[in-house]
Design an enzyme around this catalytic site. Structure first.
Site, PDB file in Angstrom:
ATOM      1  N   THR A   9       0.712  -1.086  -0.223  1.00  0.00           N
ATOM      2  CA  THR A   9       0.032  -0.050  -0.029  1.00  0.00           C
ATOM      3  C   THR A   9       0.874   1.170  -0.080  1.00  0.00           C
ATOM      4  O   THR A   9       0.481   2.259  -0.951  1.00  0.00           O
ATOM      5  CB  THR A   9      -0.926  -0.033   1.128  1.00  0.00           C
ATOM      6  OG1 THR A   9      -1.818  -1.067   1.293  1.00  0.00           O
ATOM      7  CG2 THR A   9      -1.700   1.341   1.249  1.00  0.00           C
ATOM      8  N   GLY A  28       4.251  10.729   9.709  1.00  0.00           N
ATOM      9  CA  GLY A  28       3.679  10.656   8.159  1.00  0.00           C
ATOM     10  C   GLY A  28       4.418  11.598   7.422  1.00  0.00           C
ATOM     11  O   GLY A  28       5.752  12.003   7.427  1.00  0.00           O
ATOM     12  N   LYS A  69       6.746   5.555  18.156  1.00  0.00           N
ATOM     13  CA  LYS A  69       6.833   6.946  17.702  1.00  0.00           C
ATOM     14  C   LYS A  69       7.185   7.753  18.845  1.00  0.00           C
ATOM     15  O   LYS A  69       8.198   8.765  18.633  1.00  0.00           O
ATOM     16  CB  LYS A  69       5.357   7.397  17.411  1.00  0.00           C
ATOM     17  CG  LYS A  69       4.994   6.856  15.989  1.00  0.00           C
ATOM     18  CD  LYS A  69       3.530   7.517  15.705  1.00  0.00           C
ATOM     19  CE  LYS A  69       2.957   6.832  14.518  1.00  0.00           C
ATOM     20  NZ  LYS A  69       1.526   7.204  14.210  1.00  0.00           N
TER      21      LYS A  69
END
Length: 269
Positions: A10, A117, A188
């Protein structure tokens, strides 16, 4: 700038489309286990072919997992190629080794896509850390769980329907464990703390508790007491020691994090 793309799932396929038609970024090769006749670039299952190609400037890894991704990135850097990865699991497991190798080989290692992101959070954090001492980083670092908690708070949805809706919208994976158990946000946070504090935390150093057991009745009880529940990640350095954790946290309705809606994130330092 010629790019070798490792993985064509993806994320990889969307990255390829993003580069199509651009003159500054060109995907010259894709590492894939199966033939991909729809692609116009070189497609190979032999990673050594990519490593030996002197025209490849950057290796972009979107395979996920630790191996063979770790070995591939090390080989790329030893061949003088810059590396970009969105693999937070790999970066948490081998932060010291990868950053040291990049410095030793004089190549760039970029992993900001692993936390934020398209938002250059880690890059901005690194620049800030070079200018001043950062004592804390904290906030909401996972859109899936924030969406679910927002739905449970604002519309009275229970856990299971909120999760199903998050999956329908593409926020949650078919196996949502990394999100709802807090592993995604934990990784993260580790990367953020490592960059901010110049340390090397590992997953075992950061206790984590997700939202798997939060239910509609809990949310209603929190609201009755004037509180909003958010999954918060926090890391702080003080007196030469560091504490870091991930857990559902009760916030007053006037708290900044309490107002973060849907699948949005918020992090501060």
């Amino acid at each position: 700038m010629n790019i070798a793309l490792l993985g064509f799932g993806t994320v990889g396929s969307h990255f390829y489309k993003l580069c199509e038609g651009r003159t500054d970024l060109h995907v010259a090769a894709v590492l894939s286990r199966r033939p991909r006749p729809e692609l116009t670039c070189t497609v190979t299952a032999d990673y050594d072919e990519i490593v030996r190609d002197p025209s490849i400037d950057i290796v972009v890894e979107v395979m996920g997992g630790i191996e063979p991704a770790y070995s591939y990135l090390c080989a790329a850097m030893r061949a003088g190629k810059h590396v970009v990865t969105a693999n937070k699991q790999l970066m948490c497991a081998h932060f010291d080794e990868l950053t040291s190798l990049a410095k030793e080989q004089g190549v760039a290692l970029r992993c900001t896509a692993a936390a934020g992101g398209g938002i250059p959070w880690l890059t901005s954090l690194s620049r800030a850390a070079a200018l001043d001492e950062i004592t804390a980083v904290e906030g909401i670092l996972n859109g899936t769980t924030n969406y679910m908690l927002s739905a449970m708070t604002n519309s009275g949805a229970d856990y299971a329907p909120a999760l199903r809706k998050a999956q329908e919208l593409g926020y949650a994976e078919a196996d949502p464990s990394a999100d709802i158990d807090g592993l995604d946000i934990q990784r993260k946070l580790i990367l953020s703390a490592n960059v901010a504090f110049g340390v090397s935390l590992r997953e075992a150093d950061v206790p984590v508790f997700g939202i798997r057991n939060v239910r509609k009745a809990d949310i209603a009880r929190f609201q009755a007491h004037g509180c909003t529940c958010k999954l918060i990640a926090a890391a702080e350095q003080k007196g030469g020691s560091i504490r870091a954790y991930v857990e559902p946290t009760l916030l007053g309705h006037d708290a900044l994090e309490a107002a973060v809606p849907a699948n949005f994130n918020l992090i501060s330092m």
